[in-house]
Design a protein around this motif. Sequence first.
Motif, PDB file in Angstrom:
ATOM      1  N   CYS A  32      -7.254  -2.273   2.429  1.00 41.41           N
ATOM      2  CA  CYS A  32      -5.930  -2.803   1.559  1.00 41.41           C
ATOM      3  C   CYS A  32      -6.694  -1.682   0.396  1.00 41.41           C
ATOM      4  N   SER A  33      -6.345  -1.305  -0.732  1.00 42.40           N
ATOM      5  CA  SER A  33      -6.917  -0.918  -1.839  1.00 42.40           C
ATOM      6  C   SER A  33      -7.032  -1.819  -2.462  1.00 42.40           C
ATOM      7  N   SER A  34      -6.833  -2.860  -2.464  1.00 42.27           N
ATOM      8  CA  SER A  34      -7.258  -4.219  -3.701  1.00 42.27           C
ATOM      9  C   SER A  34      -8.641  -4.595  -3.769  1.00 42.27           C
ATOM     10  N   ARG A  37      -3.126   3.525   4.701  1.00 41.22           N
ATOM     11  CA  ARG A  37      -3.993   3.844   4.662  1.00 41.22           C
ATOM     12  C   ARG A  37      -5.152   2.951   5.542  1.00 41.22           C
ATOM     13  N   GLN A  78       0.648  -1.584   0.119  1.00 38.29           N
ATOM     14  CA  GLN A  78      -0.108   0.148   0.253  1.00 38.29           C
ATOM     15  C   GLN A  78       1.606   1.049   0.209  1.00 38.29           C
TER      16      GLN A  78
END
Length: 415
Positions: A62-64, A59, A55
């Motif tokens: 998780c961005s995924s 954040r 990442q």
Amino acid sequence: MTDKLLPPKKKNPQLRQRVPTLPPAMRSRAALGLTAAAARGEFSLQHCEDCGAVQYPPRDACSSCLSVKLSWRETGRQGKLIAETRIHASPDPYYRERLPWRSGLVRLDAGPTVLCHLHGDVGRGDTLRMDLKLDKAGQGAMIALPVERTPDMADDPQLRSLTADPKHRRILITDIRSPMTRPLIDGLLAAGAAHVFVGQSESWRRGSDHEAIAALDKVSVVQLDVTDASSVQRLAAEIGGKTDILINTARFVRPGGVLGADTVFAREEFETNALGLMRLAQAFGPGMASRTADGVNSAVALVNLLSVHALSADPHYGAFSASQSAALSISQTLRSEFRSSGLRVINVFTGPTDDEWHQPLPPPKVPPKALAKSVLTALGEGLEDVFCGDVAKDLQERWRKDAKVLERELTGGGA
């Protein structure tokens, strides 16, 4: 290539001098993980424990896969510069006085693309090495560096603003009788220090190295007793305005637990190890804090040597461990009080040192040259906490893993 840093010119008092300003300091709680890694000299990013995605920026999910199971881990530093820009105008007071300023986008081999500062020796398309540093606001900042060291690399203005490099700076070492003083002087002068002041208390107790140190070029021996407030204040009045780095090597050690300890010795340990640091900070700190934007030889750091048992006490050195814990708390408070100026407070933690008061202990023990090298590394890299020697590194890892288990192991309560 980076231009060689020249000694500072004599300042013109009629011209406006820079006042201390800080880069933007607001960060999310998640982003403080970058700051913690930078303080220790690590390059760590968040990794998703479910899908493995790395990442950036930090954040909370998780961005995924939107998992909240994110952990900070050491990450590969390699990357490629895919875009760069040179900023010539900025509304921010800190950057406005330091323009032009290079920044760019780096695609890490680990996955994410990061926005970072750029060293002068990297260009678009270059493969480079990423590093995390503490900026003047005490926050983690990324900088892209050449993979291989280049001539005068540390002289790059952007890199120098993120470190406490001793080149062209004047340094005060507080105790001439410390075993590490001579190797520390040699290392500082080799690194380009402009002058080294060395404190001496009780001048009638001259050690074997006194004459050799006093005869060195660019070295001055000065009267300083950290247990005497008037002595500290007199020296600060004399050289406080030209002290750029203060390295506190004064230390009083006596073995023994608490129940049978001589309180006279215990009082001396606190007077030297804890209250001595307070006296130095009170006398030298305000002047140093006012000069953190003073150009090439700006004030940058106060360095304190601590036993790693400041984290968890060694019962065989009970009062000494307590004085070290007190000094650690004082240094953490000083970081808060100096934060608005950008003055850095560095702690160098060590295990048993190779001196007369640790002779009964078995090896490994830290030799003076190794401790001096750790101080120079902390300054050159701009670190906040450094652990010197196998014992210190081992105890730090065990303390981070479980402080209560370490306490039981040290106090004989383990299996």
